[in-house]
Motif scaffolding. Structure first.
Motif, short mmCIF file in Angstrom:
data_model
loop_
_atom_site.label_atom_id
_atom_site.label_comp_id
_atom_site.label_asym_id
_atom_site.label_seq_id
_atom_site.Cartn_x
_atom_site.Cartn_y
_atom_site.Cartn_z
N GLN A 20 -37.74 19.34 -18.17
CA GLN A 20 -38.15 18.66 -16.95
C GLN A 20 -39.14 19.46 -16.11
OE1 GLN A 20 -37.29 15.51 -16.48
NE2 GLN A 20 -36.10 15.63 -18.38
N GLY A 21 -39.03 20.80 -16.14
CA GLY A 21 -39.91 21.62 -15.34
C GLY A 21 -39.58 21.50 -13.86
N PRO A 22 -40.39 22.09 -12.96
CA PRO A 22 -41.50 22.98 -13.31
C PRO A 22 -41.00 24.32 -13.83
CG PRO A 22 -41.18 22.99 -10.95
CD PRO A 22 -40.21 21.97 -11.50
N LEU A 23 -41.85 25.02 -14.57
CA LEU A 23 -41.47 26.32 -15.12
C LEU A 23 -42.11 27.45 -14.33
CD1 LEU A 23 -41.58 25.42 -18.91
CD2 LEU A 23 -39.73 25.18 -17.25
N LEU A 24 -42.64 27.10 -13.17
CA LEU A 24 -43.11 28.07 -12.18
C LEU A 24 -42.32 27.82 -10.90
CD1 LEU A 24 -45.11 30.08 -10.78
CD2 LEU A 24 -46.58 28.09 -10.36
N ARG A 25 -41.71 28.87 -10.38
CA ARG A 25 -40.91 28.75 -9.15
C ARG A 25 -41.45 29.76 -8.14
NH1 ARG A 25 -35.56 30.13 -10.89
NH2 ARG A 25 -35.44 27.99 -11.69
N TRP B 272 -37.88 28.30 -27.14
CA TRP B 272 -37.17 27.01 -27.11
C TRP B 272 -35.81 27.13 -27.78
CZ3 TRP B 272 -37.09 22.21 -25.14
CH2 TRP B 272 -36.40 21.21 -25.83
N PHE B 273 -35.76 27.80 -28.92
CA PHE B 273 -34.51 27.98 -29.65
C PHE B 273 -33.51 28.76 -28.79
CE2 PHE B 273 -31.83 30.78 -32.21
CZ PHE B 273 -31.16 29.86 -32.99
N LEU B 274 -33.98 29.84 -28.17
CA LEU B 274 -33.09 30.66 -27.34
C LEU B 274 -32.60 29.90 -26.12
CD1 LEU B 274 -35.06 34.02 -27.56
CD2 LEU B 274 -32.82 33.56 -28.57
N TRP B 275 -33.47 29.07 -25.53
CA TRP B 275 -33.06 28.28 -24.37
C TRP B 275 -32.02 27.23 -24.76
CZ3 TRP B 275 -33.95 23.00 -23.13
CH2 TRP B 275 -33.56 22.65 -21.83
N ARG B 276 -32.23 26.56 -25.89
CA ARG B 276 -31.25 25.57 -26.34
C ARG B 276 -29.91 26.24 -26.64
NH1 ARG B 276 -33.29 20.47 -27.89
NH2 ARG B 276 -31.08 20.01 -28.27
N LEU B 277 -29.97 27.49 -27.09
CA LEU B 277 -28.76 28.24 -27.40
C LEU B 277 -28.00 28.59 -26.12
CD1 LEU B 277 -27.49 29.36 -30.05
CD2 LEU B 277 -28.57 31.55 -29.50
N ARG C 35 -40.37 19.03 -25.12
CA ARG C 35 -39.51 17.90 -25.45
C ARG C 35 -39.21 17.88 -26.95
NH1 ARG C 35 -41.11 14.39 -21.12
NH2 ARG C 35 -40.77 15.69 -19.27
N ASP C 36 -38.00 17.48 -27.28
CA ASP C 36 -37.61 17.25 -28.67
C ASP C 36 -38.30 15.98 -29.15
OD1 ASP C 36 -36.22 16.60 -31.08
OD2 ASP C 36 -34.54 17.82 -30.39
N ASP C 37 -38.95 16.04 -30.31
CA ASP C 37 -39.68 14.87 -30.79
C ASP C 37 -38.79 13.86 -31.53
OD1 ASP C 37 -39.18 16.12 -33.18
OD2 ASP C 37 -41.26 16.17 -33.86
N GLY C 38 -37.49 14.17 -31.63
CA GLY C 38 -36.57 13.25 -32.30
C GLY C 38 -36.38 13.55 -33.77
N ASP C 39 -37.24 14.40 -34.34
CA ASP C 39 -37.14 14.76 -35.75
C ASP C 39 -36.78 16.23 -35.95
OD1 ASP C 39 -37.86 12.18 -36.64
OD2 ASP C 39 -39.99 12.61 -36.31
N GLY C 40 -36.20 16.82 -34.91
CA GLY C 40 -35.81 18.22 -35.02
C GLY C 40 -36.89 19.20 -34.66
N GLU C 41 -38.05 18.71 -34.26
CA GLU C 41 -39.14 19.59 -33.85
C GLU C 41 -39.33 19.49 -32.34
OE1 GLU C 41 -40.70 21.64 -35.82
OE2 GLU C 41 -39.75 20.94 -37.67
N VAL C 42 -40.02 20.46 -31.78
CA VAL C 42 -40.31 20.46 -30.35
C VAL C 42 -41.81 20.36 -30.14
CG1 VAL C 42 -40.39 22.99 -30.24
CG2 VAL C 42 -39.98 21.69 -28.16
N MET C 43 -42.20 19.66 -29.10
CA MET C 43 -43.61 19.54 -28.73
C MET C 43 -43.79 20.01 -27.30
SD MET C 43 -44.90 18.27 -31.50
CE MET C 43 -46.53 17.67 -31.01
N GLN C 44 -44.95 20.59 -27.02
CA GLN C 44 -45.25 20.90 -25.63
C GLN C 44 -46.02 19.73 -25.03
OE1 GLN C 44 -47.94 24.17 -24.81
NE2 GLN C 44 -48.55 24.34 -26.94
#
Length: 299
Positions: A161-166, A61-66, A109-118
């Motif tokens: 947004q996905g999907p993460l399978l293509r 997630w960090f690398l993708w946001r970067l 998704r970003d949870d709004g508090d700086g963390e990510v949730m699946q």
């Protein structure tokens, strides 16, 4: 310690607070036990649709946001399909895969508090990308195939947004097709790709032949593992592993100076090549013997 005992401890461990888990962790460590001896349990109903990611997913997630446009962490594979193709059966096989494996319909998704949730979606917005290249002149077809494969493999994924399978299906002739499968590393890895291909092949075959094929039920999903990993790591396992590697690697980490014939690209994109070497049978035999000697008996 019996399986029933470790199962009972694991069930109790899951329901404890973070402070209580640390106490239990310290106790089992004094008894010479490790986290690998305790089973991964299914997560509770409140965590079925949303839960924390694993540490590997957090890194992705960090690398993708970067760099959201990067394709460095795309897992790709391709199959040449010969013979008459049942496209409906092919779609049905991938639909079954996505239904069976939660990770294939997971977004982040970003949870709004700086963390990510699946976020595990009930349904995926997956669609099959079909391209008919059979009508093209042979001289133009190869470059068209290369262009389509490059687009399928390198088009960026949207982790939110996905999907993460293509999946792409290139029709090359009436009885020749190329199936391209691409997944983001946040929901897959190289070992998983082979499982996906094998399960797809079995599902497709059963649909075409009319045979009844039902894969065994999955005892756990990846999200269950992610929760198990996070609970044990936060209880003290993270500090234990960090301490181990600090001892093994030391405090000094000099930069490895490798000679290159040109500067590294700033965008991180490189061309790769494959070199084939044929090893003699005596050398292969000695390598296998050496490998067996180096593997610890417990593995």
């Amino acid at each position: 310690m019996s399986h029933i005992d470790t199962l009972r401890i694991a069930e109790r461990f899951t329901g404890l607070s973070a402070e209580q888990r640390r106490v239990v962790y310290d106790k089992i460590r004094t008894q010479g036990l490790g986290i690998g001896q305790f089973p991964i349990l299914k997560r509770t109903d409140s965590q079925l649709s949303t839960c924390s990611p694993s540490y590997a997913q957090l890194r992705q997630w960090f690398l993708w946001r970067l760099d959201p446009e990067s394709s460095a962490y795309h897992i790709t594979g391709a199959l040449t399909l010969k013979g008459l193709l049942d496209t409906d059966a092919l779609r049905g096989s991938f639909a079954a895969l996505i239904s069976r494996h939660e990770t294939l319909r997971t977004v982040f998704r970003d949870d709004g508090d700086g963390e990510v949730m699946q976020v595990l979606q009930a349904e995926s917005n997956f669609s099959l990308h079909e391209v008919d290249l059979g009508h093209m002149p042979k001289g133009e077809r190869e470059s068209a195939i290369e262009s389509q494969v490059d687009q399928l493999c390198n088009a960026p994924f949207d982790l939110e947004q996905g999907p993460l399978l293509r999946v792409g299906l290139l029709h090359l002739a009436e009885e020749k097709h190329l199936l391209v499968v691409v997944m983001h590393h946040i929901v897959s890895d190289g070992w998983s790709m082979q499982l996906i291909i094998d399960e797809f092949a079995a599902g497709y075959s059963s649909r075409v032949t009319g045979e009844d094929w039902q894969p065994p039920a999955l005892p756990i999903q990846y999200a269950d593992y992610a929760l198990w990993q996070r609970q044990w790591m936060e209880a003290g396992e993270k500090e234990r592993q960090l301490s181990y590697w600090q001892v093994e690697l030391g405090d000094e980490h000099p930069i490895l100076q490798l000679p290159t014939d040109h500067p590294r690209r700033n965008d991180g994109h490189y061309y790769a090549a494959r070199y084939h070497m044929v090893l003699s049978e005596p050398l292969i035999s000695r390598l296998r013997t050496q490998t067996k000697l180096r593997v610890p008996p417990c593995l």
